[in-house]
Scaffold this active site. Structure first.
Site, PDB file in Angstrom:
ATOM      1  CG  HIS A 107     -87.368 -75.848  51.558  1.00 48.75           C
ATOM      2  ND1 HIS A 107     -88.057 -76.524  52.542  1.00 48.75           N
ATOM      3  CD2 HIS A 107     -86.221 -76.535  51.385  1.00 48.75           C
ATOM      4  CE1 HIS A 107     -87.353 -77.566  52.939  1.00 48.75           C
ATOM      5  NE2 HIS A 107     -86.234 -77.592  52.241  1.00 48.75           N
ATOM      6  CD  GLN A 143     -79.650 -77.704  57.106  1.00 50.04           C
ATOM      7  OE1 GLN A 143     -80.039 -78.513  57.912  1.00 50.04           O
ATOM      8  NE2 GLN A 143     -80.051 -76.455  57.113  1.00 50.04           N
ATOM      9  CG  ASP A 197     -78.526 -75.692  48.033  1.00 47.94           C
ATOM     10  OD1 ASP A 197     -79.321 -74.991  48.672  1.00 47.94           O
ATOM     11  OD2 ASP A 197     -77.309 -75.758  48.279  1.00 47.94           O
ATOM     12  CE  LYS A 241     -83.880 -80.363  51.524  1.00 48.61           C
ATOM     13  NZ  LYS A 241     -82.651 -79.945  50.832  1.00 48.61           N
TER      14      LYS A 241
END
Length: 430
Positions: free
Chosen positions: A41, A224, A13, A16
């Site tokens: 995302h 992740q 989180d 990205k």
């Protein structure tokens, strides 16, 4: 041409999606190399929001090739649903701009049922999974009984694989009080979904190596965060795949020489979703500020993220594990208005000072942070596009982070908008 791996350097989180989208405009190929549809995302492009779970972020860009590698576990129904959702937003997805590794393992409905059944057991400590079957699918991959994309093309192979799979799963389901799998329904569901998935199937390893030899720029997109890595994360509160940069090569069928630059995405504070140790977690007004201003809700689950101060110990560790060449520091604007900021510079455990996170679970749960306090700033950093736009205290904060994590800032993100980015080092520089 330089090839870039993007990894989250915290618990995920970190933002990205925006960074990958920002980089994907200049990449030719964008590849997912691990995880499943538990990844989330969020992209904001010209004011329109795209929420992705399985597809690479580059899919929203025309003229790009998106890849789902063999390191990803693929829920074919989730894939089709996501393709249909994006189609409604005007994103056309065809075998010309999306390829899926033929040897990618499939997530079946039984995997999600097993995942949720285990988490529901009151006698077992909860890990905090998304319940989407990612872990059980990886288990079956390692156990050599998983169904793979290529298996969908041959009825005889599919029946053999399903039979082997159910010998294992029906025994597990009995122990959890679940009924046996309806094999006829499962086979029917697989036959129905197969023609929707198989057109995208290709020998990704071959296509990727061909692209590299042709001088194409490749962007490897991780899911992740590094602290959820199955080997180096806060085990067992981790995901079931290798999230650090080394898996970019193996998760797409390429050699380690295919990686030229590793970009670690780092939030200007720390968050995590789900269970597990979190030494810097805050339960006060500052924690509430971070959660509220930062809109800290999971993209996939909608769960509230736990928030805390920046943990330099953890980020220094993850940067070393992934060989990070530079970080992209995100969500600086969330810290606007705080009078003072704290950075965790070490841990205390049983009277000893540690400069790393210990491996033992009980020790991870017992470490207490040692903080360094810095001056905050009242000015806004939102939308800054140069160092001159930042308050002096914000610049000092960034420089101190660089010192503590032993890694330079390559990019600084100051809002969800892709152009609100300060470029220091170009990861794609030849």
């Amino acid at each position: 041409m330089a090839n870039v791996v993007v990894v989250g350097a915290q618990w995920g989180d970190e933002g990205k999606g925006k960074i990958v989208d920002w980089l994907s405009e200049r990449a030719d190929v964008i590849a997912r190399f691990q995880g499943g549809h538990n990844a989330g995302h969020t992209l904001v492009i010209d004011g329109e929001v795209f929420k992705l779970s399985l597809l690479p972020s580059g899919i929203v860009r025309k003229g790009k090739i998106s890849v789902i590698g063999n390191g990803v576990v693929l829920d074919p129904w989730a894939l089709v649903a996501e393709i249909e959702k994006l189609a409604k937003q005007g994103v056309e997805i065809t075998p010309d701009n999306l390829m899926i590794a033929e040897n990618a393992p499939l997530i079946l409905p039984l995997h999600g049922e097993l995942d949720r059944g285990r988490e529901a057991q009151s006698s077992v400590a909860k890990i905090g999974t998304t319940g989407r079957g990612i872990g059980p699918a990886y288990e079956d991959k390692v156990g050599r009984r998983v169904i793979r994309v290529a298996d969908l093309a041959d009825e005889a192979t599919l029946q053999t694989r399903v039979g082997r799979l159910l010998v294992h799963h029906d025994a597990l389901r009995k122990g959890l009080g679940l009924p046996p799998v309806d094999v006829d329904k499962l086979m029917a569901d697989l036959r129905e979904i197969a023609p929707k998935v198989l057109p995208f199937a290709k020998p990704v390893w071959r296509e990727m190596n061909t692209a590299r030899k042709a001088g194409k720029r490749i962007l490897f997109e991780g899911a992740q965060g590094s602290l959820l890595d199955v080997d180096f994360g806060t085990y067992p509160f981790v995901t079931s795949s290798t999230t650090i940069s080394g898996s970019a090569a193996s998760g797409t069928g390429m050699g380690p020489g295919s990686i030229d630059f590793v970009l670690g995405i780092v939030k200007a504070y720390t968050t995590r979703v789900g269970e597990g140790p979190f030494a810097c977690e805050l339960f006060d007004s500052v924690g509430e500020h971070l959660a509220t201003v930062g809109r800290e809700k999971g993209t996939v689950t909608g769960r509230s993220r736990r928030c805390g101060w920046f943990d330099a110990v953890l980020v220094r560790q993850t940067c070393a594990l992934s060989g990070v060449n530079g970080i992209a520091l995100t969500k600086m604007d969330v810290l606007d208005g705080l009078k003072e900021l704290k950075i965790c510079v070490a841990y205390e455990l049983d009277g000893k000072i540690l400069d790393y996170l210990p491996t033992a679970a009980d020790q991870q749960a017992r470490v207490t942070p040692i903080y360094e306090t810095m001056e905050g700033w009242s000015e806004s950093t939102a939308g800054a596009r140069s160092w001159a736009d930042l308050p002096g205290a914000a610049v000092k904060y960034v420089r101190r982070i660089e010192e503590l994590i032993d890694c330079p800032v390559a990019l600084l993100s100051t809002s969800p908008e892709r152009d609100d980015t300060i470029l220091v080092t170009d990861p794609f520089a030849d």
